[in-house]
Design a protein around this motif. Structure first.
Motif, PDB file in Angstrom:
ATOM      1  N   LEU A  16       0.812  -1.221   0.000  1.00 32.10           N
ATOM      2  CA  LEU A  16       0.000   0.000   0.000  1.00 32.10           C
ATOM      3  C   LEU A  16       0.848   1.275   0.000  1.00 32.10           C
ATOM      4  CD1 LEU A  16      -2.916  -1.142   2.328  1.00 32.10           C
ATOM      5  CD2 LEU A  16      -3.014  -0.719  -0.129  1.00 32.10           C
ATOM      6  N   PRO A  17       1.916   1.374   0.823  1.00 26.65           N
ATOM      7  CA  PRO A  17       2.768   2.571   0.742  1.00 26.65           C
ATOM      8  C   PRO A  17       3.390   2.757  -0.640  1.00 26.65           C
ATOM      9  CG  PRO A  17       3.174   1.428   2.800  1.00 26.65           C
ATOM     10  CD  PRO A  17       2.311   0.523   1.970  1.00 26.65           C
ATOM     11  N   ALA A  18       3.785   1.650  -1.268  1.00 28.06           N
ATOM     12  CA  ALA A  18       4.387   1.751  -2.599  1.00 28.06           C
ATOM     13  C   ALA A  18       3.365   2.240  -3.621  1.00 28.06           C
ATOM     14  CB  ALA A  18       4.953   0.400  -3.023  1.00 28.06           C
ATOM     15  N   MET A  19       2.141   1.752  -3.523  1.00 22.28           N
ATOM     16  CA  MET A  19       1.087   2.203  -4.431  1.00 22.28           C
ATOM     17  C   MET A  19       0.799   3.692  -4.237  1.00 22.28           C
ATOM     18  SD  MET A  19      -1.626  -0.987  -4.298  1.00 22.28           S
ATOM     19  CE  MET A  19      -2.715  -0.271  -5.538  1.00 22.28           C
ATOM     20  N   ALA A  20       0.774   4.122  -2.977  1.00 22.86           N
ATOM     21  CA  ALA A  20       0.493   5.528  -2.693  1.00 22.86           C
ATOM     22  C   ALA A  20       1.584   6.434  -3.229  1.00 22.86           C
ATOM     23  CB  ALA A  20       0.325   5.731  -1.183  1.00 22.86           C
ATOM     24  N   LYS A  21       2.838   6.040  -3.032  1.00 16.30           N
ATOM     25  CA  LYS A  21       3.949   6.863  -3.482  1.00 16.30           C
ATOM     26  C   LYS A  21       4.063   6.873  -4.999  1.00 16.30           C
ATOM     27  CE  LYS A  21       6.433   6.344   0.845  1.00 16.30           C
ATOM     28  NZ  LYS A  21       7.524   5.673   1.570  1.00 16.30           N
ATOM     29  N   ALA A  22       3.590   5.800  -5.641  1.00 14.98           N
ATOM     30  CA  ALA A  22       3.579   5.743  -7.097  1.00 14.98           C
ATOM     31  C   ALA A  22       2.323   6.405  -7.666  1.00 14.98           C
ATOM     32  CB  ALA A  22       3.652   4.291  -7.560  1.00 14.98           C
ATOM     33  N   LYS A  23       1.443   6.900  -6.760  1.00 14.46           N
ATOM     34  CA  LYS A  23       0.175   7.536  -7.140  1.00 14.46           C
ATOM     35  C   LYS A  23      -0.655   6.630  -8.036  1.00 14.46           C
ATOM     36  CE  LYS A  23       1.881  12.254  -6.642  1.00 14.46           C
ATOM     37  NZ  LYS A  23       1.211  12.452  -5.362  1.00 14.46           N
ATOM     38  N   ASP A  24      -0.789   5.375  -7.615  1.00 17.17           N
ATOM     39  CA  ASP A  24      -1.620   4.432  -8.352  1.00 17.17           C
ATOM     40  C   ASP A  24      -3.029   5.002  -8.508  1.00 17.17           C
ATOM     41  OD1 ASP A  24      -3.574   2.035  -8.459  1.00 17.17           O
ATOM     42  OD2 ASP A  24      -1.638   1.112  -8.869  1.00 17.17           O
ATOM     43  N   GLU A  25      -3.559   4.891  -9.715  1.00 14.88           N
ATOM     44  CA  GLU A  25      -4.830   5.546 -10.040  1.00 14.88           C
ATOM     45  C   GLU A  25      -6.045   4.904  -9.379  1.00 14.88           C
ATOM     46  OE1 GLU A  25      -5.559   3.142 -14.254  1.00 14.88           O
ATOM     47  OE2 GLU A  25      -5.018   5.250 -14.270  1.00 14.88           O
TER      48      GLU A  25
END
Length: 285
Positions: A16-25
């Motif tokens: 989840l942190p990785a998705m947030a930092k990658a700004k997953d749509e």
């Protein structure tokens, strides 16, 4: 149970942190730190009508029941695939903790965007990856002992063993072991640590303590961000010093998330933690 614990840990601390930092749509991410995801998911899936800390004893990952782990994983996966909107879950969590409501509107999305812009700069490879953003999901599985988890959800003995088993110098082991004693929501100072060591072990100084914390390989579980200057100002972080330091905003962000605040002069509120224990501080030797 161990498989469920590892699945939960990987979900909230890595994916989840990785998705947030990658700004997953899939989401309009209001947060990006691992312990924030743990708070939101556990307040909603485990605490339900109260903060999870009133339902499960800390460390949560050790004391959660099988059903609680399954509920937390289910909600986390729903956030990851976009079927559950994280924003109302975050607002509900904040409301349960008395941090939301009229006159206290949180501009978390704007703050997170600003933090991301500040961290999207090329950094030296000798700085702990804790201070750097994660641009994408992990490409390979990270061994359990390297998984990022919150300090609140880990036993002190686990961190002391990591420190003791490292190849760091005895002095650095002693300093990092002392950091493990500082509770979440509290801070200490370089001078307080050096005073304790001088009084109980050997003569040292605040500068030596600060140098021993540079490039902390065990952050954030071993919380060097909780150490401030003796005058109550921000101090160092990631090899840089003061409010003009490269990582000053990140240190403020982490401290704010833990409930530590500063006044208009940039001085921390409240007294420093000084109740260090000889047993724990020597455990890293």
């Amino acid at each position: 149970m161990e498989e469920l614990r590892q699945k939960w840990k990987t979900l909230y601390a890595q994916e989840l942190p990785a998705m947030a930092k990658a700004k997953d749509e899939k989401q309009n991410w209001p947060i990006h730190l691992d312990h924030c995801f743990a708070r939101i998911i556990m307040d909603n899936a485990v605490g339900k009508d109260k903060p999870w800390t009133e339902v499960v004893k800390s460390p949560a990952i050790k004391h959660m029941s099988e059903q609680q782990l399954k509920d937390a994983i289910k909600l986390g996966e729903s956030i990851a695939d976009g079927s559950e909107d994280i924003n109302p879950l975050n607002e509900r969590s904040l409301k349960l903790r008395g941090k939301s409501g009229p006159g206290r509107k949180r501009k978390v999305i704007a703050q997170d965007d600003a933090a991301d812009k500040k961290t999207k700069r090329s950094e030296s490879s000798n700085i702990s990856t804790y201070f750097l953003p994660s641009p994408a999901l992990p490409k390979k599985e990270i061994p359990p002992d390297e998984t990022l988890v919150t300090a609140q959800d880990l036993e002190i003995d686990v961190q002391l063993k990591r420190i003791a088993d490292s190849k760091l110098t005895p002095f650095r082991k002693q300093i990092l072991s002392m950091l493990c004693q500082i509770p979440r929501g509290r801070y200490s100072t370089y001078q307080a640590m050096s005073d304790y060591i001088t009084n109980t072990s050997h003569k040292t100084c605040a500068r030596a303590v600060g140098n021993a914390m540079r490039n902390n390989p065990f952050a954030p579980e071993v919380p060097c961000h909780r150490i401030l200057a003796a005058d109550g100002t921000l101090g160092g972080f990631g090899g840089h010093w003061g409010e003009e330091g490269k990582f000053a905003d990140r240190k403020h962000e982490l401290l704010k998330e833990e409930g530590i605040s500063f006044d208009s002069r940039g001085k921390v509120k409240g007294p420093p933690f000084r109740s260090f224990s000889r047993t724990a501080s020597n455990a890293g030797r």
